[in-house]
Every structure is written in structure tokens, then in C-alpha cells.
Design a protein around this motif. Structure first.
Motif, PDB file in Angstrom:
ATOM      1  N   VAL A 167       0.858  -1.181   0.000  1.00 30.58           N
ATOM      2  CA  VAL A 167       0.000   0.000   0.000  1.00 30.58           C
ATOM      3  C   VAL A 167       0.895   1.233   0.000  1.00 30.58           C
ATOM      4  CG1 VAL A 167      -1.731   1.301   1.295  1.00 30.58           C
ATOM      5  CG2 VAL A 167      -1.842  -1.210   1.213  1.00 30.58           C
ATOM      6  N   ILE A 168       0.613   2.172  -0.886  1.00 34.74           N
ATOM      7  CA  ILE A 168       1.371   3.415  -0.970  1.00 34.74           C
ATOM      8  C   ILE A 168       0.632   4.487  -0.170  1.00 34.74           C
ATOM      9  CG2 ILE A 168       2.365   5.136  -2.511  1.00 34.74           C
ATOM     10  CD1 ILE A 168       3.477   2.250  -2.805  1.00 34.74           C
ATOM     11  N   PRO A 169       1.249   5.018   0.896  1.00 25.88           N
ATOM     12  CA  PRO A 169       0.567   6.052   1.688  1.00 25.88           C
ATOM     13  C   PRO A 169       0.253   7.278   0.835  1.00 25.88           C
ATOM     14  CG  PRO A 169       2.495   5.202   2.851  1.00 25.88           C
ATOM     15  CD  PRO A 169       2.576   4.680   1.450  1.00 25.88           C
ATOM     16  N   MET A 170      -0.973   7.777   0.953  1.00 22.75           N
ATOM     17  CA  MET A 170      -1.405   8.931   0.179  1.00 22.75           C
ATOM     18  C   MET A 170      -2.243   9.849   1.054  1.00 22.75           C
ATOM     19  SD  MET A 170      -2.509   7.118  -3.427  1.00 22.75           S
ATOM     20  CE  MET A 170      -2.652   8.707  -4.248  1.00 22.75           C
ATOM     21  N   GLU A 171      -2.232  11.136   0.724  1.00 22.61           N
ATOM     22  CA  GLU A 171      -3.053  12.089   1.469  1.00 22.61           C
ATOM     23  C   GLU A 171      -4.527  11.824   1.235  1.00 22.61           C
ATOM     24  OE1 GLU A 171      -3.613  16.930   2.008  1.00 22.61           O
ATOM     25  OE2 GLU A 171      -2.018  16.129   0.730  1.00 22.61           O
ATOM     26  N   ARG A 175      -3.969   3.566  -3.180  1.00 20.49           N
ATOM     27  CA  ARG A 175      -3.061   3.058  -4.194  1.00 20.49           C
ATOM     28  C   ARG A 175      -2.351   1.826  -3.666  1.00 20.49           C
ATOM     29  NH1 ARG A 175       2.109   6.177  -6.957  1.00 20.49           N
ATOM     30  NH2 ARG A 175       2.709   4.500  -8.386  1.00 20.49           N
ATOM     31  N   VAL A 176      -2.484   0.729  -4.385  1.00 23.78           N
ATOM     32  CA  VAL A 176      -1.795  -0.519  -4.078  1.00 23.78           C
ATOM     33  C   VAL A 176      -1.026  -0.910  -5.324  1.00 23.78           C
ATOM     34  CG1 VAL A 176      -2.038  -2.916  -3.334  1.00 23.78           C
ATOM     35  CG2 VAL A 176      -3.691  -1.206  -2.563  1.00 23.78           C
TER      36      VAL A 176
END
Length: 211
Positions: A167-171, A175-176
């Protein structure tokens, strides 16, 4: 975590059809917040499959097992036993002693979390009966707070090995992507559209839906 002595979590009791999501959450919380292994009662096979699948996809190392005798696990544990209960000593009063036993003395820890009413034998067998609060709360909340206090936040920086995706940290948004970074994963294909599937098929953004 894997640079320390073992921390294992024992789920004491499981009521099929009623506890599937909560038992699964015990396993997912143990994995995500630094424990090395979780042991479920032998009638919690569906929860085992879910936690094992998450570990296969999002990385480890983490072990999940079934036991037909949870009480024997407690009696035979070669280390210290911590029973998480709202009736226990305040965590802020005992966490230093527990950390010292684990980190400085090299004692493996077994964390016991209940389901149904816990027998008094468990209270007597534990080295510490610990309450993260002496107010009613869920065993998942108790486990999460205890692990974070034990590791002092270090568990949030751990590296995951053998993951297929991350998992890509996003504000905002979700997004994986594949763990090797080659391309972006389709959200609907990889996560069922809205988070991870729980033991009963219901989903939310934080894993199996809370009970």
C-alpha cells in the motif's frame, strides 16, 4: 518483532458464526503491530485462512497456527505470560517491567486475549494481568495498545518480506502496487474494490469489518 525475542498472541476461545471477524482482527492486529505469531483455537480455521492469505500477499514473516489446547500452550510457555483484561493492572504501571523482561532479559512473551468468560486459572497462570484501560473495551483494542506500548512505536517502521503488493501512503485516495514496483495494481482486482475481505466476506478500508 524479529530483532527481539518472540512475541506470540494466543486467542483464548472462539465461537463459530459469532467471533469470525473479531478473531480474524486479533490475528491481523498481531501481524500488523509487531507480533511474530498468533495461535487460534482449532475451530477458527476460517480466521487462520484469512490471516495467512493477508500474510502471503502483504508480507511477513508472520506465523498463524491452530491449537486444540490453548490452556496447554499457557502452561507450557517457556517465557512470560501477559493476560490482557480490563480487570488487570494499569499498563502504565507495569509496561516498563514487561519491556525489561522481554528486551533486556530476553524472555519470550505470550499475550493472551479472551473471547468468552476467561477462567480464573488464566489469571493465576499469567505473570501479568494487564488492562490498557479499566473500562470495557474490545480485545482487539487492548492488543493494539499493548503492542504499541511494548515496542514503543518501532513496529510501525518494520520491513515486510516476501510481499506481492504494498500500500502506498497517500493524502487522499487509495493506491496498491506490486511490491517490485513494476506497474500499479488495479484496486478492484487486487483488493475486492474496497479494502481487504474479512472472514465473512464483508469489507472496509481497514481490513475485515469490525464486530
Amino acid at each position: 518483532m524479529h530483532d527481539d525475542q518472540e512475541v506470540a498472541v494466543l486467542r483464548l476461545g472462539h465461537r463459530p458464526g459469532r467471533d469470525e471477524r473479531m478473531t480474524t482482527h486479533v490475528g491481523l492486529t498481531a501481524r500488523a503491530l509487531g507480533a511474530d505469531r498468533v495461535l487460534f483455537p482449532d475451530n477458527a480455521g476460517q480466521s487462520l485462512e484469512t490471516v495467512a492469505d493477508i500474510t502471503d500477499r502483504f508480507g511477513g514473516p508472520f506465523e498463524v497456527e491452530l491449537t486444540d489446547s490453548p490452556n496447554a500452550v499457557i502452561r507450557g510457555w517457556d517465557g512470560r505470560v501477559v493476560h490482557l483484561t480490563m480487570y488487570g493492572e494499569r499498563i502504565q504501571d507495569v509496561e516498563g517491567d514487561i519491556r525489561s523482561a522481554h528486551r533486556d532479559e530476553g524472555e519470550p512473551l505470550l499475550l493472551v486475549v479472551g473471547s468468552e468468560k476467561v477462567a480464573f486459572d488464566v489469571y493465576e497462570a499469567a505473570d501479568w494481568n494487564v488492562g490498557v484501560t479499566n473500562q470495557p473495551h474490545s480485545e482487539v483494542a487492548g492488543l493494539a495498545v499493548f503492542l504499541d506500548r511494548l515496542f514503543e512505536g518501532r513496529e510501525l517502521e518494520r520491513e515486510w518480506v516476501g510481499a506481492d503488493r504494498r500500500v502506498i501512503p497517500m493524502e487522499t485516495g487509495k493506491r496498491v502496487e506490486p511490491a517490485d514496483g513494476n506497474g500499479e495494481t488495479d484496486e478492484n482486482e487486487e483488493t475486492g474494490g474496497d479494502g481487504e475481505t474479512g472472514g465473512d466476506g464483508e469489507t472496509d478500508d481497514n481490513g475485515p469489518e469490525s464486530a
